[in-house]
Design a protein around this motif. Structure first.
Motif, mmCIF file in Angstrom:
data_model
loop_
_atom_site.group_PDB
_atom_site.id
_atom_site.type_symbol
_atom_site.label_atom_id
_atom_site.label_comp_id
_atom_site.label_asym_id
_atom_site.label_seq_id
_atom_site.Cartn_x
_atom_site.Cartn_y
_atom_site.Cartn_z
ATOM 1 N N ALA A 188 0.815 -1.223 -0.026
ATOM 2 C CA ALA A 188 0.062 -0.053 0.100
ATOM 3 C C ALA A 188 0.811 1.134 0.029
ATOM 4 N N LYS A 189 0.256 2.241 -0.596
ATOM 5 C CA LYS A 189 0.938 3.588 -0.536
ATOM 6 C C LYS A 189 0.927 4.220 0.630
ATOM 7 N N VAL A 190 1.949 4.913 1.178
ATOM 8 C CA VAL A 190 1.917 5.760 2.301
ATOM 9 C C VAL A 190 2.469 6.960 2.094
ATOM 10 N N PHE A 191 2.629 8.127 2.992
ATOM 11 C CA PHE A 191 3.366 9.197 2.709
ATOM 12 C C PHE A 191 4.418 9.110 3.719
ATOM 13 N N ARG A 192 5.601 9.797 3.274
ATOM 14 C CA ARG A 192 6.740 9.965 4.120
ATOM 15 C C ARG A 192 6.379 10.572 5.394
ATOM 16 N N GLY A 193 6.865 9.855 6.617
ATOM 17 C CA GLY A 193 6.387 10.350 7.675
ATOM 18 C C GLY A 193 6.286 8.928 8.493
ATOM 19 N N GLY A 194 6.094 7.875 7.524
ATOM 20 C CA GLY A 194 6.191 6.322 7.940
ATOM 21 C C GLY A 194 4.459 6.174 7.984
ATOM 22 N N THR A 195 4.479 5.030 8.528
ATOM 23 C CA THR A 195 3.044 4.119 8.782
ATOM 24 C C THR A 195 2.675 4.476 10.266
ATOM 25 N N GLU A 196 1.422 4.768 10.477
ATOM 26 C CA GLU A 196 1.083 5.124 11.731
ATOM 27 C C GLU A 196 1.260 3.972 12.678
ATOM 28 N N THR A 197 1.683 4.227 13.933
ATOM 29 C CA THR A 197 2.259 3.169 14.969
ATOM 30 C C THR A 197 1.495 1.952 15.271
ATOM 31 N N GLU A 198 0.217 2.305 15.389
ATOM 32 C CA GLU A 198 -0.774 1.433 15.697
ATOM 33 C C GLU A 198 -1.159 0.412 14.550
ATOM 34 N N LEU A 199 -1.066 0.918 13.077
ATOM 35 C CA LEU A 199 -1.391 0.080 12.279
ATOM 36 C C LEU A 199 -0.054 -0.705 11.873
ATOM 37 N N LEU A 200 1.151 -0.157 12.052
ATOM 38 C CA LEU A 200 2.290 -0.716 11.762
ATOM 39 C C LEU A 200 2.401 -2.105 12.841
ATOM 40 N N ALA A 201 2.135 -1.975 14.087
ATOM 41 C CA ALA A 201 2.007 -2.921 15.036
ATOM 42 C C ALA A 201 0.976 -4.000 14.845
ATOM 43 N N LYS A 202 -0.195 -3.492 14.154
ATOM 44 C CA LYS A 202 -0.972 -4.568 13.531
ATOM 45 C C LYS A 202 -0.683 -5.395 12.583
ATOM 46 N N LEU A 203 0.298 -4.780 11.663
ATOM 47 C CA LEU A 203 0.761 -5.411 10.436
ATOM 48 C C LEU A 203 1.838 -6.453 10.997
ATOM 49 N N LYS A 204 2.783 -6.061 11.797
ATOM 50 C CA LYS A 204 3.773 -6.803 12.316
ATOM 51 C C LYS A 204 3.344 -7.942 13.066
ATOM 52 N N GLN A 205 2.021 -7.934 13.639
ATOM 53 C CA GLN A 205 1.761 -9.103 14.453
ATOM 54 C C GLN A 205 1.112 -10.023 13.524
ATOM 55 N N HIS A 206 0.554 -9.601 12.301
ATOM 56 C CA HIS A 206 0.085 -10.791 11.263
ATOM 57 C C HIS A 206 0.768 -11.068 10.147
ATOM 58 N N GLN A 220 11.798 11.406 -6.849
ATOM 59 C CA GLN A 220 12.596 11.701 -5.497
ATOM 60 C C GLN A 220 11.834 12.961 -4.883
ATOM 61 N N GLU A 221 11.130 13.907 -5.351
ATOM 62 C CA GLU A 221 10.739 15.009 -4.747
ATOM 63 C C GLU A 221 9.208 14.442 -4.096
ATOM 64 N N SER A 222 8.825 13.163 -4.352
ATOM 65 C CA SER A 222 7.535 12.849 -3.825
ATOM 66 C C SER A 222 7.672 12.427 -2.584
ATOM 67 N N VAL A 223 6.577 12.435 -1.794
ATOM 68 C CA VAL A 223 6.596 12.079 -0.314
ATOM 69 C C VAL A 223 6.079 10.667 -0.208
ATOM 70 N N GLU A 224 5.860 9.947 -1.494
ATOM 71 C CA GLU A 224 5.035 8.516 -1.291
ATOM 72 C C GLU A 224 6.322 7.660 -1.021
ATOM 73 N N LEU A 225 5.731 6.559 -0.192
ATOM 74 C CA LEU A 225 6.697 5.151 -0.049
ATOM 75 C C LEU A 225 5.593 4.170 -0.335
ATOM 76 N N TYR A 226 6.056 2.947 -0.303
ATOM 77 C CA TYR A 226 5.267 1.672 -0.348
ATOM 78 C C TYR A 226 5.498 0.972 0.879
ATOM 79 N N LEU A 227 4.167 0.661 1.523
ATOM 80 C CA LEU A 227 4.585 -0.443 2.579
ATOM 81 C C LEU A 227 4.167 -1.729 2.102
ATOM 82 N N VAL A 228 5.339 -2.630 2.251
ATOM 83 C CA VAL A 228 5.153 -4.078 1.892
ATOM 84 C C VAL A 228 5.104 -5.140 3.172
ATOM 85 N N ALA A 229 3.916 -5.910 3.342
ATOM 86 C CA ALA A 229 3.923 -6.719 4.234
ATOM 87 C C ALA A 229 3.859 -8.162 3.619
#
Length: 247
Positions: A188-206, A220-229
């Motif tokens: 999923a696409k996220v914006f720089r600043g990372g993934t919200e702590t609560e969501l990240l913890a849930k994904l790490k759990q599963h 490079q100027e884009s603030v987008e990142l991609y979360l890969v679980a």
């Protein structure tokens, strides 16, 4: 004659050598002129047209897949926010999805031209019945991968844009946790600043591993990142300790 050597493109990026200048004209604002100039000089836009991809975004999922080894023949995949269709094109090719055996389902509230091997739903994913319709389109089979390139229309206010896009990511993640087959993956696409702590913890759990990836084709100027679980363990047997890679 100058002895200055031409600059090499950054590793992982392509360079067509294009240098097209666009001037403002009647009916065209300065910002639209800058956008058009960027498009005309963007090597990924040029390469996408040459190779028949719907958009330059196709290279993002190609590069994410090359790094994370997600897509395999025979997998079932859901593409959230599919328009204009670049990701679905790539996924259909990688999974071997065909009209006779359709393995890929895309959804978007925007119009989409048909894509061989892809079932397309014109619908807002945030609609209450969207998950049910997506699963029906897969014939009731659980998907192996849920992809989301969804992002809310930008306002220019970073905090607002971040919160709106993170909301879409969270909704997509909850859908993935509900429907993924064991061993499945979520992107999923996220914006720089990372993934919200609560969501990240849930994904790490599963999931066995969770990573943030910046594909070379992402500007490079884009603030987008991609979360890969990767390595979905199911909702019942999630372990407490997992790994997260911020690279």
């Amino acid at each position: 004659m100058s002895d200055e050597k031409p600059k090499k493109p950054k590793k992982g990026r392509i360079d067509t050598g294009l240098k097209v200048r666009v001037k403002s004209a009647r009916g065209r604002t300065a910002s639209s002129a800058r956008w058009l100039e960027r498009q005309l000089n963007d090597p990924y836009v040029v390469k996408a047209k040459k190779e028949g991809w719907r958009s330059r975004a196709a290279f993002k999922i190609i590069e994410i897949n090359e790094k994370c080894h997600l897509l395999k023949p025979g997998q079932r995949v859901v593409d959230l926010g599919a328009a204009p269709g670049g990701w679905s094109q790539v996924v259909a090719q990688k999974t071997g999805s065909t009209a006779d055996r359709t393995l890929v389902v895309g959804i978007d509230y925007l119009d989409l031209d048909p894509i061989p091997g892809v079932t397309l739903l014109k619908k807002d994913f945030l609609d209450e019945d969207a998950p049910e319709q997506l699963m029906a389109a897969l014939g009731g089979h659980r998907p192996d991968i849920v992809l989301s390139d969804m992002a809310a229309p930008t306002t220019g206010h970073h905090k607002t844009d971040y919160l709106r896009t993170m909301h879409l990511c969270e909704v997509a993640a909850m859908f993935a946790l509900d429907v993924l087959a064991p061993g499945g993956a979520f992107v999923a696409k996220v914006f720089r600043g990372g993934t919200e702590t609560e969501l990240l913890a849930k994904l790490k759990q599963h999931f066995a591993t969770v990573a943030h990836v910046k594909p070379p084709s992402s500007r490079q100027e884009s603030v987008e990142l991609y979360l890969v679980a990767k390595g979905f363990k199911g909702r019942q047997n999630a372990a407490e300790t997992d790994t997260v890679d911020e690279g």
